[in-house]
Design a protein around this motif. Structure first.
Motif, PDB file in Angstrom:
ATOM      1  N   GLU A 228      -2.360  28.517  35.673  1.00  0.00           N
ATOM      2  CA  GLU A 228      -3.082  28.410  34.402  1.00  0.00           C
ATOM      3  C   GLU A 228      -4.505  28.978  34.450  1.00  0.00           C
ATOM      4  O   GLU A 228      -5.022  29.424  33.427  1.00  0.00           O
TER       5      GLU A 228
ATOM      6  N   LYS B  97      -6.922  24.112  25.689  1.00  0.00           N
ATOM      7  CA  LYS B  97      -5.897  25.099  26.025  1.00  0.00           C
ATOM      8  C   LYS B  97      -5.494  25.946  24.813  1.00  0.00           C
ATOM      9  O   LYS B  97      -5.467  25.451  23.693  1.00  0.00           O
TER      10      LYS B  97
ATOM     11  N   HIS C 247       4.073  21.736  33.299  1.00  0.00           N
ATOM     12  CA  HIS C 247       4.163  21.596  31.841  1.00  0.00           C
ATOM     13  C   HIS C 247       5.472  20.902  31.431  1.00  0.00           C
ATOM     14  O   HIS C 247       5.467  19.963  30.634  1.00  0.00           O
TER      15      HIS C 247
ATOM     16  N   VAL D 267       2.366  31.866  31.839  1.00  0.00           N
ATOM     17  CA  VAL D 267       0.954  32.235  31.976  1.00  0.00           C
ATOM     18  C   VAL D 267       0.785  33.738  31.796  1.00  0.00           C
ATOM     19  O   VAL D 267      -0.044  34.206  31.011  1.00  0.00           O
TER      20      VAL D 267
ATOM     21  N   LYS E 211      -5.327  32.204  32.751  1.00  0.00           N
ATOM     22  CA  LYS E 211      -5.417  32.326  31.287  1.00  0.00           C
ATOM     23  C   LYS E 211      -6.864  32.103  30.836  1.00  0.00           C
ATOM     24  O   LYS E 211      -7.132  31.305  29.934  1.00  0.00           O
TER      25      LYS E 211
ATOM     26  N   ASN F 280      -6.937  30.251  27.431  1.00  0.00           N
ATOM     27  CA  ASN F 280      -7.593  28.954  27.317  1.00  0.00           C
ATOM     28  C   ASN F 280      -9.105  29.085  27.170  1.00  0.00           C
ATOM     29  O   ASN F 280      -9.704  30.060  27.623  1.00  0.00           O
TER      30      ASN F 280
END
Lengths: 364, 364
Positions: free
Chosen positions: B76, B153, B266, B109, B79, B148
């Protein structure tokens, strides 16, 4: 007040042009169905904010809107990813939700920046343009928004149409004379590409326009916006026709890219670029008088029409190669055939452009 | 190979699902009219790239494409706006023009990041998704792309539909078991919101799916993608129906926001969230058996169904308030009525959510 509608199907929107509109902003937002529950974010620059932000905020609040604001430094440097992130942070902290609108109060820089925030915040919220420069009559129609990358201008962006454009000609009274002229360059460009009568009208009313006469401005802005709106309606995503709006921009962007910061305003650079395009037009068969008529029109608006000798020809050509109008190995140029009529010509040899640049310098 | 078409008018596009598709990528790109003159940019993560980048590049080059690539760290953290800027830089330096395409080779991602690059580079270029995780069957349909912001997010993004999704089930063989289960959470979610038979099918074929049986995966991914495509076709811009895709996500996002990095994938977080939604459904009148059936389905896919006691209830609630599904002062929740049928319920009192969170902890 004049109102024209940009015809884009379900994304159509009105442009109101007239005096005192800043004092009626809330009324126009409500008319367009912008939610009162969700906070608005006004993005402006220090200069414009000092004159008009309080007026706009107080009118919107009187109409029942909650407002947040974020003020950036004036100038192109605010079209950066770093400032973009700051505006997004302000939007989050201000509690903007999916029903909120972002309002651009200012010139092209603020419009482009705020518009890209509106395009990308929560994958897109509503956008309202309140242009406060003449130049912005161009950028506020058409939905092109975006920011710069250190390697190239306007490289990161979106097509995001506003809900509404509010053009209060009273806000133009605080423009410095040089910016007035630079803005009129984009105005007359709309004549040069589409409407010869309008181009001659700009020349003949240059004194009124330069003196910021409200009636002349209202007419000129409405005409300029109409041409832009007409072209955009026919080609929203810049597939073909829309390219004609770039008259003077290939050379103009190259001048901006290599000249020192502040040496040329955007409108000044494209004024020189439009003379260059006329020279190219003559090279490709147009009546030789085209160059003199074009120069005369631009001079009447107190715009530069030749290139200072110190700008290096090779560096200008190199900058053009990096411009995004350079597609798949060939240089594409918008070339005038006569006043009010242009054509997009592909595969122009670099040697022709080099000659045009040299000619632009000779006349300096 | 199965092919399904996401119906979005002129933005419609095919999803091909099957074995060996990576070796035929060039063929599919040509079929969709992606220009061979303009360079492609493949965006991938270090893990996926080590397995599949060379194969993809060599196939595309054999088909006459020029390829550039940019590899990001997995996870993540890629991002971010900083990584986004790096990818844009790679696109500029690689000479991508307006006819180029950006290809996402990887999971969610990479898809979200590369998709936002495609959406905003030169105001939008073509986009191709080559998902290499099960989870990405969800994110690769629907056109939601984005990155993000440190405060929230997916706060910066766009709706940008791909030209094509290529799902090579062979690439799933390198997935760690925990990611397989997490991906199956989104797959069964599509059953839980729209198609009870498919939800039961996922439970009954859990062993095949967990063992990455190609036929089971092809069927499951096609069904999952179909449900997503059906919902997105009816509501591209998330005005109403599309919200049902968020089953389990309000609680799930809150878990992800407050748990330590890597504690929950997730899919694991939304698995717990879907049990929470079932508890809320029962509170609002559904058959009490709904909770046990839901738990049983998710457990069969080796997914967590309860909340560790150490996650603070107040912090979870606070995180939900910051989630963008929190609109205009009320919490909106996707609530199941029975297996395969959900409803979007507005104005759920925070006290109800608090009870659900406590119940989710009790069962741990």
């Amino acid at each position: 007040m004049s109102t024209l509608t940009v015809q884009l199907g379900e994304r159509s929107y009105p442009i109101h042009i007239g005096r005192g509109l800043l004092h009626r902003a809330g009324e126009f937002l409500k008319e367009r169905g912008i939610a009162q529950k969700s906070p608005l974010l006004i993005v402006s620059d220090e200069h414009t904010a000092s004159f008009y932000l309080a007026t706009l905020e107080s009118n919107l609040q009187k109409s029942g809107y909650k407002t947040e604001s974020f003020v950036v430094k004036p100038g192109e440097t605010s079209k950066s990813l770093a400032v973009f992130e700051q505006v997004i942070t302000a939007a989050i902290q201000g509690g903007l939700d999916r029903h909120s609108a972002v309002i651009a109060l200012g010139g092209g820089v603020v419009g482009d920046l705020a518009g890209f925030v509106a395009a990308s915040y929560m994958r897109g919220v509503k956008f309202v343009q309140i242009p406060t420069t003449i130049l912005a009559h161009d950028s506020s129609v058409g939905g092109k928004v975006g920011i710069n990358h250190p390697l190239a201008k306007n490289m990161i962006g979106a097509f995001h149409q506003p809900e509404l454009v509010l053009y209060d000609v009273d806000t133009l009274s605080t423009l410095p004379p040089r910016e007035v002229s630079a803005g009129l360059a984009e105005m007359i460009k709309h004549g040069l590409i589409w409407d010869a009568n309008f181009a001659y009208w700009c020349r003949d009313h240059a004194a009124d326009l330069l003196a910021l006469d409200a009636a002349a401005l209202e007419y000129g802005l409405e005409k300029g916006c109409s041409v832009k709106a007409e072209v955009v309606s026919r080609d929203e995503r810049e597939n073909d026709l829309r390219a004609i709006l770039n008259l003077g921009h290939t050379i103009g962007h190259a001048i901006e890219a290599i000249a020192g910061y502040g040496e040329f305003l955007h409108g000044e650079a494209i004024s020189i670029g439009m003379v260059g395009s006329a020279l190219l037009g003559v090279k490709l068969g147009a009546d030789p008088a085209l160059v003199e008529v074009t120069r005369d029109m631009l001079s009447s608006l107190r715009l530069p029409t030749s290139l200072p000798a110190h700008l290096d020809t090779d560096r200008l050509l190199e900058a053009m190669m990096h411009d995004k109008k350079f597609k798949e190995g060939s240089i594409t140029f918008v070339v005038p055939r006569s006043i009010g009529r242009v054509e997009v010509v592909k595969d122009i040899p670099v040697s022709d452009i080099r000659q045009v640049i040299e000619q632009l310098k000779e006349e300096a």
